[in-house]
Design a protein around this motif. Sequence first.
Motif, short mmCIF file in Angstrom:
data_model
loop_
_atom_site.label_atom_id
_atom_site.label_comp_id
_atom_site.label_asym_id
_atom_site.label_seq_id
_atom_site.Cartn_x
_atom_site.Cartn_y
_atom_site.Cartn_z
N ILE A 1 -7.78 2.13 -3.24
CA ILE A 1 -8.50 1.73 -1.93
C ILE A 1 -9.46 3.11 -1.54
O ILE A 1 -10.42 3.16 -1.10
CB ILE A 1 -7.49 1.58 -0.72
N ASP B 1 -3.10 0.35 -3.67
CA ASP B 1 -2.43 -1.09 -3.28
C ASP B 1 -1.89 -1.33 -4.59
O ASP B 1 -2.60 -1.89 -5.52
CB ASP B 1 -3.57 -1.96 -3.07
N VAL C 1 -4.91 6.49 -1.61
CA VAL C 1 -4.34 5.13 -0.94
C VAL C 1 -4.56 4.09 -2.04
O VAL C 1 -5.67 3.66 -2.71
CB VAL C 1 -5.19 4.88 0.25
N LYS D 1 0.88 -1.22 -0.13
CA LYS D 1 0.03 0.01 0.02
C LYS D 1 0.88 1.14 0.05
O LYS D 1 2.05 1.31 0.77
CB LYS D 1 -0.92 -0.02 1.02
N GLU E 1 -6.65 -1.40 -7.92
CA GLU E 1 -5.36 -0.58 -6.99
C GLU E 1 -5.84 0.46 -6.06
O GLU E 1 -5.16 0.96 -5.35
CB GLU E 1 -4.61 -0.03 -8.20
#
Length: 133
Positions: free
Chosen positions: A54, A97, A95, A2, A52
């Motif tokens: 968040i 990932d 955010v 992350k 990807e």
Amino acid sequence: MKYLVMVQGAQADYEAMSGKANEHSPAWSEKDVQAMFSFMENLNNDLAESGEMIDAQGLTEPAQTRFVGRDKDGRPVVTDGPYSETKEVLAGYWVLDCESLERVTEIANRIQECPQPEGAPVYPVVIRPIQSL
């Protein structure tokens, strides 16, 4: 892994986006603002579709920022932000990932392509890996 991907802004940028030119930035037209929002919407949709993203948030103008600290006696002290002269603060964040730092760097480069009027400041995009506590 992350990552937190951050973009900066200054009070003068928000004022320029409201159509008020200043020494920091030219006035943005309604078309400029719509192009920026459209770009961000497309970017966010692509990141959500890839799995990807968040979270992503744009933040309000720095004039609404408050910095809460403590004085030498431990009493709360509230000021208008840690950068009170420039009003430069975090303007928005994602955010993400992503499987690699290279991938998140590609996304940061794409963020830098956001349309804006000629002469408007371009801020660096900051990438920070997130360490779980």
